[in-house]
Structures are given as structure tokens and as C-alpha cells.
Design a protein around this motif. Structure first.
Motif: not given
Length: 165
Positions: A84-86, A54-58, A114-116, A90-92
Motif C-alpha cells: 500500500r502507498l505510504g 499487488s498493492s490493494p489500491l485500485v 507505487h512511488e516513492p 523498512s516495513e516492506a
């Protein structure tokens, strides 16, 4: 060996115009219901993550946590910063390749994000440098891919929450 990748976009969160940092926006009641609906759908379909990231955003953490609590035998989510969003696709993708390369049996890897960003990452995995899919809130998308191969992955299905029943 192909790996099954599942992408779950976070469920409906508080409005982004509220006076709070974006990373702290929590799920709404609708969003909590959506996360439960995805878990029920997965249980009915016999879908179970071997690993849940999971992303760390709540809003993503809450989606992943609600999902894992409602789905029997589901692992607890592991928070990874690269969702994380943003985060550039390529990094992901590099983090995803590293993760799959170091795991003996990745089997099914699930990611809540998250999107996009999710659409960009899925599109890259499917061989397109430009977005060719759009992931809706609380939808679940499944692809298979061999990240060690230059061959593009294959989109198996994508189901919006509204069709999960």
C-alpha cells in the motif's frame, strides 16, 4: 540463494485532483494500454512471474490484473497490504524478508506498487538508505538479492514502458 525481484509501478491512473479518495483512482485508457504493453514485452522476453503481489489500491490492482490476464500462464495477483502507498521501506523490507524466508522456492517474485515507495524499497535492497533510483509509471525493474545476506542486491535492468514497444 539470490532471488529475482521484479518491481512494476502501476500504470497511468486518473488525475489525483479529481474529487475521489486517492485509493480509488482507476487506470485511464492510457494506463490500461500500458499494462497490456508490459505484458506483451514480458511475453516476448520470456519473463513470467512465479508469484505476483499487488498493492490493494485500485490502480495497482488493475495494473496487476490487466498484466496477468494478458500474459499466458501468469498467476493472478495476490493483494498484500504492505505494498500500500505510504508503507515505510523498512516495513516492506521486513515483510519481503519474511515472505522469502517462508517460501521454499521464491524464484521470481513480482510486486506492483507505487512511488516513492518502490524506489525507496529498491534503493534499500541495493544497499542505499537514500533513493538512488526513480521508478516511472508502468516501468519494470529487476534486481537480484539474497535477503538473508548483508550484501546489497544488484540492479540488473529497468525498462520504462515507452521502450517496451
Amino acid at each position: 540463494m539470490p532471488t529475482s525481484l521484479y518491481f512494476l509501478r502501476h500504470a497511468t491512473a486518473q488525475d489525483r485532483t479529481l474529487p475521489m479518495p486517492d485509493a480509488e483512482r482507476a487506470l485511464t485508457e492510457k494506463g490500461l494500454g500500458q499494462a497490456r504493453a508490459v505484458a506483451r514485452f514480458c511475453e516476448r522476453q520470456g519473463l513470467l512471474p512465479q508469484r505476483l503481489l499487488s498493492s490493494p489500491l485500485v490502480r495497482a490492482v488493475e495494473t496487476a490484473t490487466q498484466f496477468s490476464h494478458r500474459l499466458p500462464d501468469c498467476p493472478m495477483p495476490q493483494i498484500v497490504d504492505w505494498l500500500r502507498l505510504g508503507t515505510p521501506a523498512s516495513e516492506a523490507l521486513a515483510h519481503l524478508r519474511d515472505l522469502i524466508d517462508t517460501e521454499a522456492d521464491t524464484g521470481s517474485l513480482w510486486m506492483v506498487g507505487h512511488e516513492p515507495d518502490l524506489s525507496d524499497l529498491i534503493s534499500r535492497l541495493l544497499g542505499s538508505p537514500h533513493p538512488i533510483v526513480r521508478v516511472k509509471k508502468a516501468s519494470l525493474t529487476c534486481i537480484t538479492v539474497d535477503v538473508r545476506s548483508a550484501q546489497p542486491g544488484q540492479l540488473l535492468w529497468s525498462v520504462p514502458c515507452a521502450l517496451m514497444g
